[in-house]
Each structure stands twice: as structure tokens, then as C-alpha cells.
Scaffold this active site. Structure first.
Site, PDB file in Angstrom:
ATOM      1  N   LYS A  84       0.809  -1.218   0.000  1.00  0.00           N
ATOM      2  CA  LYS A  84       0.000   0.000   0.000  1.00  0.00           C
ATOM      3  C   LYS A  84       0.844   1.272   0.000  1.00  0.00           C
ATOM      4  O   LYS A  84       0.405   2.316  -0.466  1.00  0.00           O
ATOM      5  CB  LYS A  84      -0.958  -0.007   1.189  1.00  0.00           C
ATOM      6  CG  LYS A  84      -2.063  -1.046   0.987  1.00  0.00           C
ATOM      7  CD  LYS A  84      -3.279  -0.734   1.812  1.00  0.00           C
ATOM      8  CE  LYS A  84      -4.467  -1.572   1.392  1.00  0.00           C
ATOM      9  NZ  LYS A  84      -4.304  -2.998   1.783  1.00  0.00           N
ATOM     10  N   GLU A  99      -9.537   7.103   3.157  1.00  0.00           N
ATOM     11  CA  GLU A  99     -10.435   6.169   3.833  1.00  0.00           C
ATOM     12  C   GLU A  99      -9.598   4.954   4.237  1.00  0.00           C
ATOM     13  O   GLU A  99      -8.541   4.710   3.660  1.00  0.00           O
ATOM     14  CB  GLU A  99     -11.553   5.721   2.887  1.00  0.00           C
ATOM     15  CG  GLU A  99     -11.192   4.551   1.950  1.00  0.00           C
ATOM     16  CD  GLU A  99     -10.107   4.879   0.926  1.00  0.00           C
ATOM     17  OE1 GLU A  99      -9.897   6.064   0.644  1.00  0.00           O
ATOM     18  OE2 GLU A  99      -9.464   3.932   0.413  1.00  0.00           O
ATOM     19  N   SER A 153       1.719  -9.817  -0.776  1.00  0.00           N
ATOM     20  CA  SER A 153       1.356  -8.402  -0.679  1.00  0.00           C
ATOM     21  C   SER A 153       1.686  -7.747   0.659  1.00  0.00           C
ATOM     22  O   SER A 153       1.882  -6.545   0.719  1.00  0.00           O
ATOM     23  CB  SER A 153      -0.135  -8.224  -0.981  1.00  0.00           C
ATOM     24  OG  SER A 153      -0.925  -9.048  -0.141  1.00  0.00           O
TER      25      SER A 153
END
Ligand SMILES: *Cc1c(COP(=O)(O)O)cnc(C)c1O
Length: 410
Positions: A101, A123, A389
Site C-alpha cells: 500500500k 479512507e 502483498s
């Protein structure tokens, strides 16, 4: 839907998204009038800055000197021996804040600064995107407000503290379902109220155009690095690339640089949860139908009246009823395919990677591993690249309850 009879050639030609932000029939901009000028300004900013050498150099320096890129490519030797195919891991778990991310958060924060934004709104669901955004904003000295569902704030308290430590304001969302879905609505509302000074830092490859394109471009660093690393180490491309699919950002980032390599299978793994029943999973591409959510036309988990369905997954990061529009097109053209892994398969994969390789994967990433295990069973001796990930430290409470017997003496 396509200009030629070969839809995959269309994908490779880079025609998508088109000028209207569409990936074939998917994507677009389904938002209230009030948001259109802000999206048009963002689109113009992306066009003016994203691919300039000045911006790319600035981003590359932050990613290498602060975020830990390039991340390693690890050959999982003992897991390969156990499962029967050669398994290579792209180690996004080693990136700063523990997952892919940060690639998107730092990229968009840098873009926001160039566009003259004075504050960032974001968010978050499980809190991972909120933490990455808070970290990038602290680094660049930008005030950051993160909207988070009240239910999620309770479930993910440590991430709330991480965000606050980095100076972010975390705003509980008590409307709607009080989870990620309402948090996105609130962040968009905040953005519309001051679209010139505020930048909305969206966390996955979804939402209205240009977000799916912007996030794909920023996350493609995963696939670009992995492709070069595996070519250098083994001399040939892998037979398959496998990644987990929540909103679709780590998977589109891993897949995109391989789309033109037609011989490379691209496989996305969605959360199969407890089973294929209504509300038991978050398998949008496997079980959903087309519809509009958060400004984009894509596949969606909805009932026959168009009501969004409840979702379930053991991994909070995959627990979303929609998916990015580019995946809907990749699925429709057959260039990639999508399968599910259940909660139980993901938990078993966590244990296998811990025991064989000394790596604790995020529960989300464990879905990709579970997919690789199934693929290996029918592709003995072949090679698969798995996008790992994120890391699983955040999942310890769940793992303690599900995988570990109570400690001695209790
Ligand atoms: C958020 C998250 C995901 C799911 O999001 P995508 O946009 O589908 O990549 C997957 N893995 C980890 C570790 C995450 O934090």
C-alpha cells in the site's frame, strides 16, 4: 466492446482506460455533478506530472531511500519441494509499513503536493491504507485525515494508534454500515466540500476515473521489479503470476507488466470465506454481477434488487463487495482468471509459509499462496510468481485464535 477481433491485443496496445476512463464496458465516472470538476482537475494533474522524469525521479528516491524498494524476490525452496512447483515470492511484506500500500500512498501524496493540496483525506478499512497514508503524509509534512468505520476502529485498534502516532486525525464513521463502504462515502464528501485545497488519496485500484489508472500505474512497480528480477535469476519468465484480489491494487500492479506476455497465466485469488453462499465470501468476480459502486461500473456483490451484499473474509483487507474495473475487463477478455481460496485454505497457507520459509504472510497474501498451492498440484515442476502483498504481524490476534493452541499453563 473492442476495436479488433482480438481483445487481448487491445489490452496489450494500452488502449485502456480510454479517454472516458473506461476499460471496455467497465470503469467510468458515476459520481454526483459536484465531484466532476475535482476529478477533471486530478485527471489533468496526472497527465501533466505522473510520467515526467522529474516526478518519477522524486518518487523513485522516496521508494528506495524511505520505503525499502526494490523489495526482494525470494525463491521458496522448501515450499516448492512440498507443493511440487517452483514458487517465487515478490516480497511486498518487506516494504515500509508492511505491505504494497505504501507504493500508492507515497505516489499520490507526492502528486498531491505537486498539485498544491494543503491537506489529504483518505479512507481505510482494516487500517493498512490509513497507516500508509499517515506515514507518507508525515514524511511530506501534509496534514492527514483518515475516515474509518466505527466498527473497524474497534476491530483494528492498533492501526488507529499507529495513524495517530504519525499525526493523522482519525475520524470515526457512524453512518451506513460503519465499515469501509461508508468510510469511502465520507472521504468523498469531505473532498467535495473543499476540492481545491484537499486531495483524496484513494487506497485501491477502484473508484471513479482516473483513480483505477493512477493506482495501477503506481502499483506496477511490483510487476516491473519482479519481471526483471526473475529474468535475471532464472533467465525466463514464470509460467504464472498469482496475486490476491481485494479492491485489486496489488494484483493489477503485479499483472500489468506481464499482460503482453501472453504465455504467462495471470490468476487472481478472491476471498472464498466460509463458502459460496450469499454473504459468506468477498468473491466479487467469481460471484458478482455488473453494477455501480463508489463511482465506477464494475463487478459487484449485490442481490437481485441491486442491494449491496454483506461480505465475509477472515482477512479484513479482502472484505469489500466491489473490485477495480480493469480486473472486470481482464476477466471478460480471458487474459486473467479468478478463483477463490477459503478462510481455511488461507490459514493453512499461513502455517505452511511460516514453517517452510520463516515468513509470516498477511492473511490477504495467504489467499494468493493457497491459489499457488492448487496451481502447483496440476503444474509439477513449473514456475509460479506469487505476490506476497504484506506481512502478517497485524493478523496475530486472528492467528492466535485460529491456528495456535492456548499457551501452556492457561
Ligand atoms: C489492503 C491489502 C490487500 C487488498 O487490497 P488490494 O487493493 O486488492 O491489493 C491485500 N494484501 C494486503 C497485505 C493488504 O494490506
Amino acid at each position: 466492446m473492442s476495436a479488433s477481433n482480438d481483445p487481448i491485443a487491445d489490452l496489450i496496445s494500452g488502449r485502456f482506460p480510454d479517454a472516458r476512463g473506461r476499460f471496455g464496458p467497465f470503469g467510468g465516472r458515476y459520481v454526483p455533478e459536484t465531484l466532476i470538476p475535482a476529478l477533471e482537475r486530478l485527471e489533468q494533474g496526472v497527465r501533466e506530472h505522473l510520467h515526467t522524469s522529474a516526478f518519477q525521479q522524486e518518487l523513485a528516491l522516496e521508494l528506495s531511500s524511505w520505503a525499502g524498494r526494490p523489495t526482494a524476490l525470494t525463491f521458496a525452496g522448501r515450499l516448492s519441494a512440498l507443493w511440487g512447483a517452483d514458487i517465487w515470492l515478490k516480497r511486498e511484506d518487506l516494504a515500509h509499513t508492511g505491505a504494497h500500500k505504501i507504493n500508492n500512498a507515497m505516489g499520490q501524496a507526492l502528486l498531491a503536493r505537486r498539485l498544491g493540496a494543503k491537506r489529504i483525506v483518505a479512507e481505510t478499512g482494516a487500517g493498512q491504507h490509513g497507516v500508509a497514508s499517515a506515514a507518507a503524509c508525515a514524511r511530506l509534512g501534509l496534514p492527514c485525515t483518515v475516515y474509518m468505520g466505527a466498527v473497524d476502529m474497534e476491530r483494528q485498534a492498533p492501526n488507529v494508534y499507529r495513524m495517530r502516532l504519525m499525526g493523522a486525525t482519525v475520524v470515526p464513521v457512524t453512518s451506513g454500515d460503519r465499515t469501509l463502504r461508508s468510510a469511502i462515502d465520507e472521504a468523498m464528501r469531505d473532498w467535495v466540500s473543499d476540492p481545491l485545497e484537499t486531495y483524496y488519496l484513494l487506497g485501491s485500484a477502484l473508484g471513479p476515473h482516473p483513480y483505477p489508472y493512477l493506482v495501477r500505474e503506481l502499483q506496477s512497480v511490483i510487476g516491473r521489479e519482479a519481471r526483471a528480477q526473475i529474468l535475471e535469476r532464472r533467465g525466463t519468465l514464470p509460467d504464472a503470476v498469482i496475486a490476491c484480489v481485494g479492491g485489486g491494487s496489488n494484483s493489477i500492479g503485479a499483472f500489468h507488466p506481464f499482460v503482453a506476455d501472453r504465455a504467462v497465466e495471470l490468476i487472481g485469488i478472491e476471498a472464498g470465506g466460509r463458502g459460496m453462499g450469499l454473504g459468506d465470501n468477498s468473491a466479487t468476480l467469481s460471484c458478482g454481477r455488473p453494477g455501480v459502486l463508489h463511482g465506477t461500473y464494475s463487478m459487484l456483490l449485490q442481490d437481485e434488487n441491486g442491494q449491496i451484499q454483506e461480505t465475509h473474509s477472515v482477512s479484513a483487507g479482502l472484505d469489500y463487495p466491489g473490485v477495480g474495473p480493469e480486473h472486470a475487463l481482464l476477466a471478460a477478455t480471458g487474459r486473467s482468471r479468478y478463483e477463490t481460496a477459503s478462510d481455511a485454505e488461507a490459514l493453512a497457507a499461513v502455517r505452511a509459509l511460516c514453517e517452510c520459509e520463516g515468513i509470516l504472510p498477511a492473511l490477504e497474501s495467504a489467499h494468493a499462496l493457497a491459489g499457488a498451492r492448487r496451481w502447483a498440484a496440476s503444474h509439477a515442476g513449473r514456475t509460479v510468481l506469487v505476490c506476497l502483498s504484506g506481512r502478517g504481524d497485524k493478523d496475530m490476534p486472528t492467528l492466535q485464535q485460529t491456528l495456535l493452541a492456548p499457551p501452556h499453563g492457561t
